[in-house]
Design an enzyme around this catalytic site. Sequence first.
Site, short mmCIF file in Angstrom:
data_model
loop_
_atom_site.label_atom_id
_atom_site.label_comp_id
_atom_site.label_asym_id
_atom_site.label_seq_id
_atom_site.Cartn_x
_atom_site.Cartn_y
_atom_site.Cartn_z
N LYS A 1 -9.99 -4.10 6.72
CA LYS A 1 -10.61 -2.84 6.29
C LYS A 1 -12.00 -3.16 5.76
CE LYS A 1 -9.84 -0.28 2.12
NZ LYS A 1 -8.90 0.48 1.29
N LYS B 1 -1.22 5.04 -3.64
CA LYS B 1 -1.39 4.15 -4.79
C LYS B 1 -0.59 4.75 -5.93
CE LYS B 1 -6.08 2.64 -3.61
NZ LYS B 1 -7.52 2.90 -3.84
N LYS C 1 -15.35 -1.88 3.82
CA LYS C 1 -15.95 -0.85 2.97
C LYS C 1 -17.27 -0.45 3.63
CE LYS C 1 -13.12 -0.71 -0.67
NZ LYS C 1 -12.51 0.54 -1.18
N ASP D 1 -7.35 8.93 0.25
CA ASP D 1 -6.99 8.05 -0.86
C ASP D 1 -7.19 8.84 -2.16
OD1 ASP D 1 -7.06 6.20 -2.96
OD2 ASP D 1 -8.34 4.76 -1.96
N ASP E 1 -13.33 2.24 4.93
CA ASP E 1 -13.12 3.02 3.71
C ASP E 1 -14.47 3.35 3.10
OD1 ASP E 1 -12.26 4.18 1.37
OD2 ASP E 1 -11.39 2.35 0.52
MG MG Z 1 -9.74 3.61 -0.69
#
Ligand code: MG
Length: 371
Positions: A161, A263, A163, A239, A189
């Site tokens: 992933k 999360k 950023k 998210d 992300d």
């Molecule tokens: Mg995230």
Amino acid sequence: MNLRAIELRRVCLPLVSAFRTPLGTESVREALLVRVESDDGEGWGECVAGSDPLYCSEYVEAAWLTLRRYLGPKLLGAPDLTATAVQPLLREFKGHRMAKAALEMAVLDAQLRVAGVSFSTFLGGVTGAVTPGVAVGIMSSVEELLDSVSEYLDAGYRRVKLKIQPGWDLVPVEEVRDHFGDDLMLQVDANSAYGRADVVHLAQLDQFSLLLIEQPLDEEDLIGHAQLARSIATPVCLDESIVSAQSAATAISLGACSVVNIKAGRVGGYLEAREVHDVCASRNVPVWCGGMLETGLGRAANLALASLPGFTLPGDVSATARYFREDITPPFLLRNGTIAVPTGPGLGVEVLRPVLDALTAQSETITRADH
Ligand code: MG
């Protein structure tokens, strides 16, 4: 159980390398740990709030104060406390999901240690090993990024992933895709770094066959995410926007996402995280477990969560060495591309007391007698 005391500890763990995201750069993970003491034993929880209110409104100092002044005393006075009673007891206090999640996690750990049941078994886990992904921060150059991704792939990670933010998106994604090939599971992300005006720009990511784009827009902009999802081929994952099972159901109904990052801290605890999982599973929405640079305690709980059947995408539950040289628990290791889910009672990990004490910057214990 009846709680006798709640201990708060602030620990500082140096990261193996600075982690840069659209939200800022971290070189030390400051974590707030919670230990509950009952007549039957103890349990550990971890508050995943950051040092500053950058990911969300919660941060360590504020969580500490909230735990000490409001949340802790409420639980210390509760008779026959169980983990399922924690959130209803704390409901009168608005927000502070990460602080509440830490307390619930500690009570659940204590409860399951007594019962001899693991977190994974309690939550409904179905697998003994989890395939982790790795989150790669923003780098100062594409060369540095390619070196970093290469190291993680050599270590055994199978999903990467990246950023991204304006100015660091199309070029690094294209370079990574070109360099490592079409078989690499790749996703991005943005941590809300874009706006509705960026739809045409973000549509250019479609050519790179990404698994998903995570939280491109503001956390409150579900309509914007729904519009974006209709305009691009890359699946949209949320998210920061998902703070409860109800908000997950709403986002899915609006078409704002087709994948959800779960999360536990962000939704108020592992029990609510399981609810989010269930809501998504009932709507055939795949989920994966996000990461908040957790110590071994939070990492153990995340591995248990990620062992549930709906977690069909690799999460950000990396091995300890991705983040820390030294952790407060024995390290979690990546073996043959997977990490084992703890099977012992409760979290299934033991705190290394000398290391914990050496890394502790602040501690405080509140007891029933204090209130
Ligand atoms: Mg995230």
